[in-house]
Design an enzyme around this catalytic site. Structure first.
Site, mmCIF file in Angstrom:
data_model
loop_
_atom_site.group_PDB
_atom_site.id
_atom_site.type_symbol
_atom_site.label_atom_id
_atom_site.label_comp_id
_atom_site.label_asym_id
_atom_site.label_seq_id
_atom_site.Cartn_x
_atom_site.Cartn_y
_atom_site.Cartn_z
ATOM 1 N N GLY A 55 0.676 -1.315 -0.024
ATOM 2 C CA GLY A 55 0.010 0.063 0.027
ATOM 3 C C GLY A 55 0.862 1.243 0.069
ATOM 4 O O GLY A 55 0.375 2.150 -0.783
ATOM 5 N N LYS A 287 -2.667 -18.854 -3.628
ATOM 6 C CA LYS A 287 -1.197 -19.215 -3.692
ATOM 7 C C LYS A 287 -0.340 -19.038 -2.452
ATOM 8 O O LYS A 287 0.524 -19.589 -2.006
ATOM 9 C CB LYS A 287 -0.434 -18.395 -4.854
ATOM 10 C CG LYS A 287 -0.617 -16.991 -4.995
ATOM 11 C CD LYS A 287 0.468 -16.007 -3.865
ATOM 12 C CE LYS A 287 0.157 -14.604 -3.970
ATOM 13 N NZ LYS A 287 0.935 -13.800 -3.051
ATOM 14 N N ARG A 417 6.319 -12.836 2.156
ATOM 15 C CA ARG A 417 6.241 -12.817 3.449
ATOM 16 C C ARG A 417 5.690 -14.222 4.201
ATOM 17 O O ARG A 417 6.110 -14.697 4.891
ATOM 18 C CB ARG A 417 5.449 -11.903 3.875
ATOM 19 C CG ARG A 417 3.982 -11.766 3.574
ATOM 20 C CD ARG A 417 3.374 -10.467 4.345
ATOM 21 N NE ARG A 417 3.593 -9.388 3.409
ATOM 22 C CZ ARG A 417 3.025 -8.266 3.528
ATOM 23 N NH1 ARG A 417 2.284 -8.099 4.725
ATOM 24 N NH2 ARG A 417 3.303 -7.106 2.929
ATOM 25 N N ASN A 418 4.751 -14.699 2.947
ATOM 26 C CA ASN A 418 4.086 -15.870 3.785
ATOM 27 C C ASN A 418 5.181 -17.397 3.423
ATOM 28 O O ASN A 418 5.202 -17.924 4.441
ATOM 29 C CB ASN A 418 2.995 -16.421 2.635
ATOM 30 C CG ASN A 418 1.779 -15.355 2.875
ATOM 31 O OD1 ASN A 418 0.969 -15.561 3.616
ATOM 32 N ND2 ASN A 418 1.577 -14.338 2.051
#
Length: 533
Positions: A55, A287, A417-418
């Site tokens: 963002g 994903k 980040r996941n």
């Protein structure tokens, strides 16, 4: 409250790019202003809602491109006030500032440097909103942005906005836009909303379906879906701001997506447009589920051969899917090359021993298997087959999603980040008790996505025939990785090492069986995305 920034009418941006001086930016802005119906002297008001990494970067890109046209556009970003920055972060930020001469000079010129010295010494507490005013996002300290106009009052930020950028996680989208709707009750004009969120939620009553952030915004505000768009792609926020070549799609109604694609396009950030809003949005959330499981984080600099290795492994698992017809195969190749032009599609005649994954990569599966390339390939085969299985339930023409989904998955596994979160869990550097909002990273969207897809695919109203037993079972029973991730992350019935059980189960079906089930049976369920058959 609005924090004003200095005069930004200069030619060199904070990321080293040169402002477009040939009038193209102004021409694109004028086109959009005319389409929206802005009168001369009335600036186009753009506000970003949420100041996470993506963002903040998205807003900063707009500021860099159009901020110097202050009589025609006003660009601001809203974030909640009051979040303090701990001393370790302040110390690291101080190092970043002093390593960048341009940033150092900018802060000295703005008389803002001293407060960072005081914070480094522990004599002052900094807050996230004042950092953002100076061009620092707390989730991305290593990548300084341009200074931004920061608003901490939500009503002030949105009440007259022409374009709203949703940079919130899916878990916060409905709540914040429900509040925004109260400030729009007396609006005459309808705003345009561009959502960047990739998470999804599940709604089980009156019938099971996935709810996406754009649908949440529509429900909360009453803004028609033709004015709500989704922008996503295989992107890492910091790399986009550093001018690495990237692409994305803006999806939604033709009236807005085409002019907005032109407005947002930059030399290093190519924006395509597509009418399939909800499906692309859902794939962006899917994903993240399997990125946590893989948890693979490659080194920042990856040689071309390593990129080919990942595609080769994924291509092997996709073979039953793309070999149906010559056209489908060509479509997949074209999609992959369009999404990832740096990747050469590997010839299946190459010997498999030529392909080994980077020994430096670490992650949930990798960390639990002593960096076994073979175990990683097993995971890839199963996770890609599960994604194909799920997309056949959600999309009428799933083959069109193969390229975008693969590209987004690839980037997420590489540096997202996941995947990082899964790695940290496997290494026991993070625990589930710490929640899914992580300092310095923001919200881990994959956790809520695991919950959403599991609840959806385990619902009693959904069933498929088991390939061996020929009896009806819930679709989730054919997705063992999704089941295990739900048991680890949501119910916590299992510990992290249990992910290997899903891979080593001797009763597990061949991944291509799962794909064949999806391809050979009437599988598409439009109701799962809230669409009519």
């Amino acid at each position: 409250m609005v924090e004003n920034t200095e005069d930004m009418n200069h030619t060199v941006c904070s990321n080293g790019s040169i402002q477009n001086l040939n009038g193209v930016s102004e021409e694109k802005l004028d086109e959009l202003r005319a389409l929206i119906g802005k009168a001369e002297g009335d600036p186009l008001r753009i506000v970003g809602i949420g100041a996470g990494a993506w963002g903040s970067v998205f807003t900063a890109l707009l500021q860099d491109s159009y901020g110097h046209l202050r009589d025609k556009v006003l660009i601001r970003i809203w974030r909640r006030p009051g979040r303090s920055v701990d001393r370790s972060t302040a110390e690291h930020l101080f190092e970043v500032i002093n390593s960048r001469e341009d940033v150092l000079r900018r802060l000295i010129r703005r008389c803002a440097y001293l407060k960072y010295v005081e914070a480094r010494l522990g004599d002052r507490i900094l807050h996230a909103d004042e950092l953002l005013k100076d061009g620092f996002c707390v989730n991305m300290i290593d990548t300084p942005l341009c200074p931004l106009k920061v608003v901490t009052n939500l009503q002030e930020a949105v009440w007259d906005a022409d374009i709203v950028i949703n940079g919130l996680p899916s878990t916060e989208t409905h709540e914040v836009f429900d509040e925004i709707s109260r400030y729009w009750k007396e609006r005459i004009t309808v705003p345009i909303i561009i959502s960047l969120a990739k998470g999804v939620e599940a709604e089980l009553e009156p019938e099971p379906r996935i709810i996406t952030p754009t649908q949440m915004i529509n429900r909360a505000t009453g803004v028609p879906m033709e004015n709500i768009l989704y922008l996503g792609g295989p992107n890492i926020a910091s790399e986009i701001y550093d001018k690495e070549y990237a692409n994305a799609r803006i999806c939604g109604a033709e009236k807005w997506r085409k002019p907005l694609a032109r407005f947002l396009r930059q030399p290093n950030f190519i924006v395509w447009d597509n009418g399939d809003l909800i499906t692309h949005e859902v794939m962006g959330g899917l994903k993240n589920v399997y990125a946590i499981g893989a948890g693979i984080r490659f080194a920042s600099t990856v040689c071309g051969a390593l990129k080919e290795q990942f595609v080769f492994i994924t291509y092997i698992s996709l073979m039953p899917y793309i070999r149906r017809t010559k056209d489908a195969s060509c479509l997949l190749f074209h999609s992959i090359q369009k999404e990832m032009p740096f990747v050469r599609i590997c010839d299946l005649s190459l010997k498999s021993e030529n392909f080994t994954l980077d020994r430096d990569s670490t992650g949930m599966v990798a960390a639990l298997t002593n960096e076994s390339a073979t175990s990683k390939s097993v995971y890839f085969a199963h996770c890609t087959s599960e994604m194909i299985f799920i997309t056949h339930m959600l999309a009428e023409k799933p083959e069109k999603l193969a390229g975008p989904l693969l590209a987004d998955t690839y980037v997420t596994l590489l540096k997202g980040r996941n995947a990082w979160y899964g790695q940290q869990l496997a290494k026991q550097e993070l625990s589930l008790e710490m929640g899914d909002s992580i300092k310095g990273k923001g919200m881990i969207q994959g956790v809520s996505a695991v919950k959403a897809f599991y609840e959806l695919l385990s619902h009693s109203t959904l069933s498929v025939l088991h390939p061996e037993e020929n009896t009806p079972v819930a679709p989730v029973e054919l997705c063992p990785i999704l089941k295990m991730l739900y048991g680890i992350l949501i119910t916590r019935d299992y510990t992290v090492p249990a992910i290997l059980q899903a891979l080593r189960d001797e009763t597990m079906n061949d991944p291509r069986d799962r794909i064949e089930i999806a391809q050979t049976r009437v599988f598409y369920r439009p109701s799962l995305l809230g669409q009519n058959p």
